[in-house]
Design a protein around this motif. Structure first.
Motif, PDB file in Angstrom:
ATOM      1  N   VAL A  36      -2.916  -8.699   1.809  1.00 26.23           N
ATOM      2  CA  VAL A  36      -2.315  -8.087   2.801  1.00 26.23           C
ATOM      3  C   VAL A  36      -0.813  -7.762   2.447  1.00 26.23           C
ATOM      4  O   VAL A  36      -0.332  -8.831   2.233  1.00 26.23           O
ATOM      5  CB  VAL A  36      -2.655  -8.377   4.164  1.00 26.23           C
ATOM      6  CG1 VAL A  36      -2.047  -7.639   5.154  1.00 26.23           C
ATOM      7  CG2 VAL A  36      -4.200  -8.556   4.637  1.00 26.23           C
ATOM      8  N   CYS A  37      -0.356  -6.638   2.417  1.00 24.08           N
ATOM      9  CA  CYS A  37       1.064  -6.255   1.762  1.00 24.08           C
ATOM     10  C   CYS A  37       1.650  -5.727   2.828  1.00 24.08           C
ATOM     11  O   CYS A  37       1.205  -4.928   3.728  1.00 24.08           O
ATOM     12  CB  CYS A  37       0.839  -5.569   0.521  1.00 24.08           C
ATOM     13  SG  CYS A  37       2.334  -5.293   0.028  1.00 24.08           S
ATOM     14  N   GLY A  38       2.880  -6.074   2.938  1.00 24.36           N
ATOM     15  CA  GLY A  38       3.964  -5.701   3.954  1.00 24.36           C
ATOM     16  C   GLY A  38       3.989  -4.114   3.743  1.00 24.36           C
ATOM     17  O   GLY A  38       4.396  -3.342   4.717  1.00 24.36           O
ATOM     18  N   GLY A  58      -5.156  -1.134   0.515  1.00 22.81           N
ATOM     19  CA  GLY A  58      -5.412  -2.255  -0.389  1.00 22.81           C
ATOM     20  C   GLY A  58      -5.048  -1.897  -1.756  1.00 22.81           C
ATOM     21  O   GLY A  58      -5.688  -1.101  -2.551  1.00 22.81           O
ATOM     22  N   HIS A  59      -4.215  -2.838  -2.369  1.00 18.62           N
ATOM     23  CA  HIS A  59      -3.750  -2.538  -3.860  1.00 18.62           C
ATOM     24  C   HIS A  59      -3.603  -3.755  -4.657  1.00 18.62           C
ATOM     25  O   HIS A  59      -3.049  -3.809  -5.652  1.00 18.62           O
ATOM     26  CB  HIS A  59      -2.421  -1.639  -3.656  1.00 18.62           C
ATOM     27  CG  HIS A  59      -1.327  -2.115  -2.994  1.00 18.62           C
ATOM     28  ND1 HIS A  59      -1.152  -2.189  -1.564  1.00 18.62           N
ATOM     29  CD2 HIS A  59      -0.288  -2.949  -3.442  1.00 18.62           C
ATOM     30  CE1 HIS A  59      -0.177  -2.711  -1.286  1.00 18.62           C
ATOM     31  NE2 HIS A  59       0.521  -3.241  -2.726  1.00 18.62           N
ATOM     32  N   GLU A  60      -3.768  -4.843  -3.800  1.00 17.36           N
ATOM     33  CA  GLU A  60      -3.505  -6.137  -4.750  1.00 17.36           C
ATOM     34  C   GLU A  60      -5.016  -6.813  -4.721  1.00 17.36           C
ATOM     35  O   GLU A  60      -5.261  -7.395  -3.859  1.00 17.36           O
ATOM     36  CB  GLU A  60      -2.560  -6.972  -3.762  1.00 17.36           C
ATOM     37  CG  GLU A  60      -1.268  -6.705  -3.537  1.00 17.36           C
ATOM     38  CD  GLU A  60      -0.186  -7.145  -2.730  1.00 17.36           C
ATOM     39  OE1 GLU A  60      -0.715  -8.294  -2.298  1.00 17.36           O
ATOM     40  OE2 GLU A  60       0.780  -6.860  -2.452  1.00 17.36           O
ATOM     41  N   VAL A  61      -5.717  -6.259  -5.769  1.00 12.98           N
ATOM     42  CA  VAL A  61      -7.028  -6.271  -5.740  1.00 12.98           C
ATOM     43  C   VAL A  61      -7.591  -7.390  -6.786  1.00 12.98           C
ATOM     44  O   VAL A  61      -7.040  -7.176  -8.278  1.00 12.98           O
ATOM     45  CB  VAL A  61      -7.954  -5.003  -6.162  1.00 12.98           C
ATOM     46  CG1 VAL A  61      -9.180  -5.436  -6.013  1.00 12.98           C
ATOM     47  CG2 VAL A  61      -7.446  -4.251  -4.913  1.00 12.98           C
ATOM     48  N   GLY A 141      -0.951  -9.195  -9.092  1.00 10.78           N
ATOM     49  CA  GLY A 141      -0.522  -8.180  -8.399  1.00 10.78           C
ATOM     50  C   GLY A 141       0.914  -8.096  -7.925  1.00 10.78           C
ATOM     51  O   GLY A 141       1.917  -8.835  -8.606  1.00 10.78           O
ATOM     52  N   ASP A 142       1.444  -7.095  -7.168  1.00 13.20           N
ATOM     53  CA  ASP A 142       2.953  -7.060  -6.908  1.00 13.20           C
ATOM     54  C   ASP A 142       3.358  -8.405  -6.255  1.00 13.20           C
ATOM     55  O   ASP A 142       4.772  -8.573  -6.182  1.00 13.20           O
ATOM     56  CB  ASP A 142       3.365  -5.707  -6.268  1.00 13.20           C
ATOM     57  CG  ASP A 142       2.412  -5.476  -4.933  1.00 13.20           C
ATOM     58  OD1 ASP A 142       1.035  -5.311  -5.340  1.00 13.20           O
ATOM     59  OD2 ASP A 142       2.679  -5.217  -3.858  1.00 13.20           O
ATOM     60  N   GLY A 143       2.783  -9.168  -5.682  1.00 12.98           N
ATOM     61  CA  GLY A 143       3.083 -10.506  -5.234  1.00 12.98           C
ATOM     62  C   GLY A 143       3.878 -11.270  -6.033  1.00 12.98           C
ATOM     63  O   GLY A 143       5.026 -11.777  -5.607  1.00 12.98           O
TER      64      GLY A 143
END
Ligand code: ZN
Ligand code: ZN
Length: 334
Positions: A36-38, A58-61, A141-143
């Motif tokens: 879950v991304c900001g 959802g994009h961090e899969v 992911g972008d995290g």
């Protein structure tokens, strides 16, 4: 398959939607976990008028390949993560691995909170064996991608004093990456939970700006000089002015927050102070080797995942994330 649909007004629904249709330029991933991304919160909290029929943010899969085109480098069962901004593969930017600068870039970013996810071949990152699904959400992911791209663009920060303004998941990830690279880090936020977590992730100093003057703390910490670097991870216009207040003469403000506009004191910041302002967005294939290398070197980023909840409890997961008492919140398959 089941997928989340963000409805706006802080509500979501789990719906039955058609499975993604395979094609020879993509793989189908059986989703094991999503972050879950900001960046999804405007879709979650908004008035729903701008939300498309399938958009769920959802994009961090991460997951296992369920289907891959014949002749591709990928096989069913491979554990992979997704880079969802992909380029044409032909232009100069793409050739040097900077797909985010490609004029024809594509997004595979609308519907990852689901049981299956279709991903362009170019953005498939094969995961190392020694990472579990929740940590893999950050790793691929972008995290982790955003803080690592920021770190690459900042260069060697060992021994430098770095302030991270805003300790959401990306801010916390900047703390862990910069501390690991040898910077002295000061994290700042209004959430006591996140201020405490920043300390656990390697911040030397951590300031709750709701109860303490960050200006005073940074002045004491830097003996009145100001920070070498301020990384802006909070999308509030007034935070840009704060960043330039905290940065030293000739220092650098680095923007990773999705902040579109701010009032600039050009004379004070760029003439008198001779400071720099730059930034970066998302991450690219050229960042992936360093992301993997930092994982192998023992970067303690997995501690950043504080909540892992089943897809069926997505509403609760978003609610707890919005409340600010979390690091990274990850949804796993139900
Ligand atoms: Zn994200
Ligand atoms: Zn291109």
């Amino acid at each position: 398959m089941k997928a989340i649909k963000l409805l706006g007004h802080s509500k979501l629904r789990i719906e039955d939607v058609p499975d993604p249709v395979p094609d020879d330029q993509s793989v189908i991933v059986k989703v094991r976990a999503t972050g879950v991304c900001g960046s999804e919160l405007h879709g979650f909290k908004g008035d729903a008028s701008h939300i498309g029929a399938t958009l769920n943010g959802g994009h961090e899969v991460v997951g296992e390949i369920a289907w891959a085109p014949k002749g591709s480098a990928f096989k069913p069962g491979m554990r992979v993560g997704a880079r969802v901004v992909q380029g044409c593969g032909q232009c100069n930017f793409c050739r040097q691995g900077d797909e985010t600068a490609c004029e024809q870039k594509k997004y595979y970013a609308a519907d990852g909170h689901a049981e299956l996810f279709k991903l362009g071949l170019q953005g498939v990152h094969v995961l190392p064996d020694d990472v579990d699904w929740p940590a893999a959400v950050l790793l691929s992911g972008d995290g982790l991608g955003v803080p690592v791209r920021c770190a690459r663009r900042l260069g060697d920060t060992a021994g430098k004093k770095v302030v991270v303004l805003g300790l959401g998941p990306v801010g916390l990830s900047c703390v862990v990456v910069q501390a690991f690279r040898g910077a002295e880090v000061c994290g700042a936020d209004v959430s006591p939970y996140r201020v405490k977590l920043a300390k656990e992730l390697g911040a030397k100093e951590a300031v709750n700006v709701a109860s303490e003057s960050i200006q005073q703390r940074v002045a004491e910490w830097t003996k009145g000089q100001g920070a070498d670097i301020v990384i802006l991870c909070v999308a509030r216009a007034e935070s840009m002015a704060l960043a330039f207040e905290l940065v030293r003469r000739h220092g650098t403000v680095f923007q990773v927050a999705e902040l579109q506009e701010a009032n600039m004191k050009l004379g004070d910041w760029f003439l008198r102070k001779e400071a720099f302002l730059t930034g970066s967005w998302y991450y690219t294939s050229s960042d992936w080797p360093l992301m993997l290398q930092m994982h192998r070197a023992g970067l303690p980023y997995a501690k950043l995942v504080t909540h892992v909840m089943p897809l069926a409890k997505a509403q609760e997961a978003y609610d707890v994330f919005v409340a600010g008492e979390t690091g990274k919140v990850v949804l796993r398959e139900s």
